[in-house]
Design an enzyme around this catalytic site. Structure first.
Site, PDB file in Angstrom:
ATOM      1  CG  PHE A  35      -1.857   1.169   1.227  1.00  0.00           C
ATOM      2  CD1 PHE A  35      -2.829   1.286   0.248  1.00  0.00           C
ATOM      3  CD2 PHE A  35      -1.744   2.183   2.166  1.00  0.00           C
ATOM      4  CE1 PHE A  35      -3.664   2.389   0.218  1.00  0.00           C
ATOM      5  CE2 PHE A  35      -2.575   3.282   2.139  1.00  0.00           C
ATOM      6  CZ  PHE A  35      -3.538   3.394   1.165  1.00  0.00           C
ATOM      7  CG  ASP A  36      -0.786   5.154  -0.650  1.00  0.00           C
ATOM      8  OD1 ASP A  36      -1.342   4.351   0.105  1.00  0.00           O
ATOM      9  OD2 ASP A  36      -1.241   6.285  -0.878  1.00  0.00           O
ATOM     10  CG  ASP A  57      -0.980  -3.733   5.146  1.00  0.00           C
ATOM     11  OD1 ASP A  57      -1.968  -3.528   5.874  1.00  0.00           O
ATOM     12  OD2 ASP A  57      -0.574  -2.882   4.327  1.00  0.00           O
ATOM     13  CB  ALA A  99      -6.162  -2.570   5.850  1.00  0.00           C
ATOM     14  CG  HIS A 130      -2.391  10.023  -3.598  1.00  0.00           C
ATOM     15  ND1 HIS A 130      -3.523   9.248  -3.672  1.00  0.00           N
ATOM     16  CD2 HIS A 130      -1.861   9.806  -2.390  1.00  0.00           C
ATOM     17  CE1 HIS A 130      -3.651   8.594  -2.551  1.00  0.00           C
ATOM     18  NE2 HIS A 130      -2.678   8.895  -1.770  1.00  0.00           N
TER      19      HIS A 130
HETATM   20  N1  F0G Z   1      -2.392  -0.835   4.494  1.00  0.00           N
HETATM   21  C1  F0G Z   1      -3.425  -0.925   3.649  1.00  0.00           C
HETATM   22  C2  F0G Z   1      -3.630  -2.165   2.856  1.00  0.00           C
HETATM   23  C3  F0G Z   1      -4.308   0.156   3.519  1.00  0.00           C
HETATM   24  O1  F0G Z   1      -5.317   0.066   2.664  1.00  0.00           O
HETATM   25  C4  F0G Z   1      -4.089   1.318   4.301  1.00  0.00           C
HETATM   26  C5  F0G Z   1      -4.956   2.470   4.183  1.00  0.00           C
HETATM   27  C6  F0G Z   1      -2.992   1.345   5.182  1.00  0.00           C
HETATM   28  C7  F0G Z   1      -2.170   0.244   5.257  1.00  0.00           C
HETATM   29  C8  F0G Z   1      -2.691   2.556   6.022  1.00  0.00           C
HETATM   30  O2  F0G Z   1      -3.641   2.721   6.997  1.00  0.00           O
HETATM   31  O3  F0G Z   1      -4.791   4.880   6.492  1.00  0.00           O
HETATM   32  O4  F0G Z   1      -4.976   3.795   8.728  1.00  0.00           O
HETATM   33  O5  F0G Z   1      -2.865   4.845   8.036  1.00  0.00           O
HETATM   34  N2  F0G Z   1      -5.753   2.626   3.264  1.00  0.00           N
HETATM   35  C9  F0G Z   1      -6.721   3.701   3.102  1.00  0.00           C
HETATM   36  C10 F0G Z   1      -7.429   3.511   1.804  1.00  0.00           C
HETATM   37  C11 F0G Z   1      -6.208   5.057   3.329  1.00  0.00           C
HETATM   38  O6  F0G Z   1      -8.155   4.437   1.408  1.00  0.00           O
HETATM   39  O7  F0G Z   1      -7.317   2.461   1.185  1.00  0.00           O
HETATM   40  P1  F0G Z   1      -4.090   4.137   7.586  1.00  0.00           P
END
Ligand code: F0G
Length: 460
Positions: free
Chosen positions: A124-125, A215, A217, A450
């Site tokens: 993820f970014d 990871d 999420a 972004h």
């Molecule tokens: N890892 C993944 C797979 C994520 O999708 C996200 C966040 C994070 C880590 C970081 O987490 O935002 O709580 O600091 N994704 C959000 C999205 C921002 O819109 O997909 P975070």
């Protein structure tokens, strides 16, 4: 007659949506420098920017907030959350953090050093950002099939074990502090990873003496797909599947704002006490004392309940059905997206819709702006703006896919909203040949650009 499907909850509180005109939206997006992040939420009719922290909590979660213990050290809320983390993931050591990227910051501060390599399935970014910020290399080992949006396979987010083994073979284990397995694979379209791939990734890494970081999420959505798509799991509960998944992990980071269904929160957890002792000082430095780490007691209580509730099949089923409804409607209208429908979002294939737009004019961003102008719907670009510049050459990176992600918040919109979204996509698809130019960057930051990028139309 067989009764139709209905959601396993009813709605107790509503929030108004402000409609807008196209002329208003044209002005607002110009003022926002064509960056959808810079819009005010009242300027958005249906907000699909993210499913992160935007879900609607249950009455049990709101009730749990009242039991929040705000003691600086040793709060009972912390112990309730710790107990839930232990029950679900079987990880005895855990540190709360204010969100997912904070968990990455705390853990990576302890285990990454300059020059290290961190392979993964589409980091993820923020994960990539935290790796590259430390002058380490995030190497993508996602299966090639993930880049073919029209290919329909059940587990399209997987790690390519061949690519991973090559890296493990060619580098000393001291240079690979961990391998990151992201479940579900957000960047590839909310696509899941099978239990088999999870197990084999873990076994491969362990054979080379490298630990595995999950990871997490959208771990519960991943478990839902394992239950519904992988042989041998249909009769297992989501909680049983989650426990098996985490039996293959050495450590986890999680943004709890997704599958924890809270507005803010995250954590790091691990099996090893030795690692916990190494990591904890960074929690204190960056997040807060070990028993709150950036979260209020009430938020930890809401999270403990959210994790429990959202690892029940009926909740996940309602959500994933709604995402699929959007996919099915887009199928009816011929609008191309990453197939099959993902867990948390539909990723529209912008390159297929705007094939003649040069990549230098940011194809997915252009489509995102069109969708906002069309119906006040806000998605997010998953394309070359998100990909940032190469940290060494400073050239723009152009990923294979230019996607517009439409993330569906949990329990927020109704199926009628989904129909509006699909109709707006159809309208753009029908007039796609009229979209002949895109945008150029007028301001950007070196990392994670972004969020704050500023743009202007190439043709005014
Ligand atoms: N890892 C993944 C797979 C994520 O999708 C996200 C966040 C994070 C880590 C970081 O987490 O935002 O709580 O600091 N994704 C959000 C999205 C921002 O819109 O997909 P975070």
């Amino acid at each position: 007659m067989e009764l139709p499907y209905a959601e396993p909850y009813k709605i107790k509180m509503t929030e108004p949506i402000r409609p807008s005109t196209r002329a208003e939206r044209e002005q607002w997006i110009r003022e926002a420098k064509y960056n959808l992040f810079k819009l005010r939420s009242e300027q958005v009719t249906i907000d699909l920017l993210t499913d992160s922290g935007t879900g609607s909590m249950s009455d049990r979660q709101w009730a749990a907030m009242m039991t929040g213990d705000e003691s600086y050290a040793g709060a009972s809320s912390y112990f309730r959350l710790k107990e839930m983390v232990g029950k679900l993931f079987d990880m005895p050591y855990f540190l709360p953090t204010h969100q997912g990227r904070a968990a990455e910051n705390v853990l990576f501060s302890a285990i990454l050093k300059e020059g290290d390599i961190v392979p993964g399935n589409s980091h993820f970014d923020t994960t990539k950002g935290h790796i590259e910020f430390r002058r380490c290399h995030a190497v993508d080992c996602t299966i090639d099939a993930a880049a073919d949006t029209q290919l329909e396979i059940p587990f399209k987010g997987e790690m390519d074990l061949g690519k991973l083994e090559k890296i493990l073979k060619e580098n000393p284990k001291e240079k690979i502090p961990c391998v990151v397995l992201t479940i579900t694979n957000n960047t590839a379209g909310g696509q899941p990873v099978s239990m088999r791939n999870i197990r084999e990734t873990s076994e491969l890494c362990h054979r080379y003496g490298v630990p595995v970081l999950f990871d997490s999420a959208r771990f519960a959505e991943n478990a839902y797909f394992i239950k519904t798509r992988e042989e041998g799991y249909a009769d297992k509960s989501i909680k049983e599947i989650v426990r098996e998944i985490y039996s293959y992990a050495d450590m986890m980071t999680i943004s709890a704002k997704k599958d924890g269904v809270v507005n803010m929160g995250g954590f790091v957890a691990m099996h090893s006490e030795e690692l916990y002792r190494k990591v904890m000082q960074y929690s204190i430095m960056f997040e807060g004392y070990l028993t709150y780490g950036g979260m209020s007691g009430r938020d930890m209580d809401a999270l403990a309940v959210g994790l429990d509730e959202n690892t029940e099949f009926a909740q996940l089923d309602a959500r994933i059905r709604q995402v699929k409804l959007l996919g099915d409607l887009l199928d009816d209208y011929g609008v191309p997206y990453q197939r099959p429908a993902g867990g948390h979002a539909i990723f529209i294939d912008a390159k297929k819709i705007l094939p003649n737009l040069p990549k230098e004019e940011f194809i997915a961003q252009t489509l995102g702006i069109e969708l906002y102008l069309e119906a006040g719907i806000r998605g997010v670009e998953i394309g070359s703006i998100l990909a940032d510049r190469d940290p060494e050459t400073h050239e723009n990176r152009y990923p294979k896919l230019e996607l517009l992600r439409l993330a569906i918040p949990r329990r927020v919109y109704t199926d009628n909203h989904i129909r509006v979204i699909a109709a707006a996509c159809r309208n753009i698809y029908e007039r796609r040949e009229s979209i002949t130019s895109g945008y150029k960057i007028t301001f950007e930051t070196p990392i994670l650009r972004h969020f704050t990028v500023e743009l202007e139309p190439v043709k005014k």
